[in-house]
Design an enzyme around this catalytic site. Structure first.
Site, PDB file in Angstrom:
ATOM      1  N   TYR A   1      -2.232  -5.237  -1.198  1.00  0.00           N
ATOM      2  CA  TYR A   1      -3.183  -6.112  -1.888  1.00  0.00           C
ATOM      3  C   TYR A   1      -2.985  -7.556  -1.431  1.00  0.00           C
ATOM      4  O   TYR A   1      -1.858  -7.991  -1.188  1.00  0.00           O
ATOM      5  CB  TYR A   1      -2.961  -6.070  -3.407  1.00  0.00           C
ATOM      6  CG  TYR A   1      -3.170  -4.725  -4.058  1.00  0.00           C
ATOM      7  CD1 TYR A   1      -4.344  -4.444  -4.757  1.00  0.00           C
ATOM      8  CD2 TYR A   1      -2.185  -3.739  -4.008  1.00  0.00           C
ATOM      9  CE1 TYR A   1      -4.530  -3.217  -5.388  1.00  0.00           C
ATOM     10  CE2 TYR A   1      -2.358  -2.512  -4.628  1.00  0.00           C
ATOM     11  CZ  TYR A   1      -3.532  -2.259  -5.315  1.00  0.00           C
ATOM     12  OH  TYR A   1      -3.713  -1.048  -5.938  1.00  0.00           O
TER      13      TYR A   1
ATOM     14  N   HIS B   1      -9.012  -5.701  -5.150  1.00  0.00           N
ATOM     15  CA  HIS B   1      -8.763  -4.325  -4.725  1.00  0.00           C
ATOM     16  C   HIS B   1      -7.856  -4.327  -3.496  1.00  0.00           C
ATOM     17  O   HIS B   1      -7.817  -5.294  -2.730  1.00  0.00           O
ATOM     18  CB  HIS B   1     -10.077  -3.628  -4.378  1.00  0.00           C
ATOM     19  CG  HIS B   1     -10.972  -3.399  -5.554  1.00  0.00           C
ATOM     20  ND1 HIS B   1     -10.803  -2.350  -6.428  1.00  0.00           N
ATOM     21  CD2 HIS B   1     -12.056  -4.088  -6.008  1.00  0.00           C
ATOM     22  CE1 HIS B   1     -11.739  -2.391  -7.369  1.00  0.00           C
ATOM     23  NE2 HIS B   1     -12.511  -3.433  -7.133  1.00  0.00           N
TER      24      HIS B   1
ATOM     25  N   LYS C   1     -10.627   1.321   2.335  1.00  0.00           N
ATOM     26  CA  LYS C   1      -9.384   0.742   2.818  1.00  0.00           C
ATOM     27  C   LYS C   1      -9.299   0.916   4.337  1.00  0.00           C
ATOM     28  O   LYS C   1      -9.856   1.859   4.891  1.00  0.00           O
ATOM     29  CB  LYS C   1      -8.171   1.399   2.154  1.00  0.00           C
ATOM     30  CG  LYS C   1      -8.115   1.184   0.651  1.00  0.00           C
ATOM     31  CD  LYS C   1      -6.973   1.906   0.035  1.00  0.00           C
ATOM     32  CE  LYS C   1      -7.002   1.920  -1.481  1.00  0.00           C
ATOM     33  NZ  LYS C   1      -8.042   1.238  -2.181  1.00  0.00           N
TER      34      LYS C   1
END
Length: 243
Positions: free
Chosen positions: A148, A156, A193
């Site tokens: 993070y 997020h 991600k």
């Protein structure tokens, strides 16, 4: 991939209260309070007061455990988190079940006995923590950590991190075939991600003691899925070429 902040004003809050400042405050408080943790299988338990509990939460070290007391609270630290506070920040001491304080070398051996790839995972963890990334367990995504930009309450996670040792003797045995890479990249993409591979080379130093870490070198690589739509010319351009 740009940071995905949680709600209006989250980015401003993160800028006003940088993670480096919070970790520095935690380090000072732990040193002043002479806090020590207790070894508990594959983790370290730390009993702290309200002020330290707040700093641990803000700095994202460990997770609170439910306790009956109001003035004191227990935090459970993962092995990498505990060793980072002990070895890198030098602000925490850890004792065994008999109350004997463990040296960094003894902790190193203990954590290696619990996790064979600990030297590799710790080097990756400390590398990113030194860069002020917040790391949490990536178990639910099949990776080592998720990274993070600031506290998870504000943003997020951006990266799914896999730590690998360089060479064919990698104890993790992951991402050795294309199908593994493809599946991991697809999974990371489905949860917004980017896959970050942290490759650790011990340069023949082994892992006898934590002092070997300074001789390790680290290479970071991001792997993303190629989207063919991004490489196609627009319909208008194609239309002009066919006239």
């Amino acid at each position: 991939m740009k940071p995905r902040w949680k709600g209006k004003g989250s980015e401003a809050k993160a800028i006003a209260d940088p993670m480096s400042k919070i970790v520095s405050q935690l380090q000072s408080s732990l040193i002043q309070s002479e806090t020590y943790g207790l070894l508990s299988s594959c983790s370290v338990l730390v009993e702290v007061d309200t002020e330290l509990a707040d700093l641990l939460n803000r700095a994202c070290f460990g997770r609170p455990r439910i306790t009956a007391g109001r003035d004191k609270q227990w935090f459970q630290l993962d092995m990498e988190e505990a060793f980072y506070l002990c070895f890198s920040l030098k602000c925490l001491k850890v004792a065994d079940e008999d109350g004997c304080i463990k040296s960094n070398e003894e902790l190193w051996e203990y954590f290696k006995s619990k996790k064979a790839v600990f030297p590799v995972s710790y080097k990756a963890y400390s590398r990113l923590r030194h860069k002020n990334w917040v790391l949490r367990s990536g178990l639910q995504y099949g990776v080592d950590f998720v990274a993070y930009r600031h506290h998870p309450a504000l943003v997020h996670s951006e990266y799914a991190v896999v730590a690998l040792s360089e060479g064919d003797n990698d104890l993790n045995g992951r991402l050795r075939v294309w199908s593994d890479v493809h599946c991991t990249v697809r999974l990371c993409g489905s949860v917004a991600k980017t896959l970050l591979i942290v490759i650790i080379n011990n340069n023949g130093q082994g892992a006898i003691s934590p002092s070997c870490l300074e001789h390790y070198t680290v290479e970071e690589r991001t792997i993303t899925r190629w989207n063919p739509e991004q490489s196609r010319e627009g319909r208008a351009v194609l239309g002009n070429q066919t006239k």
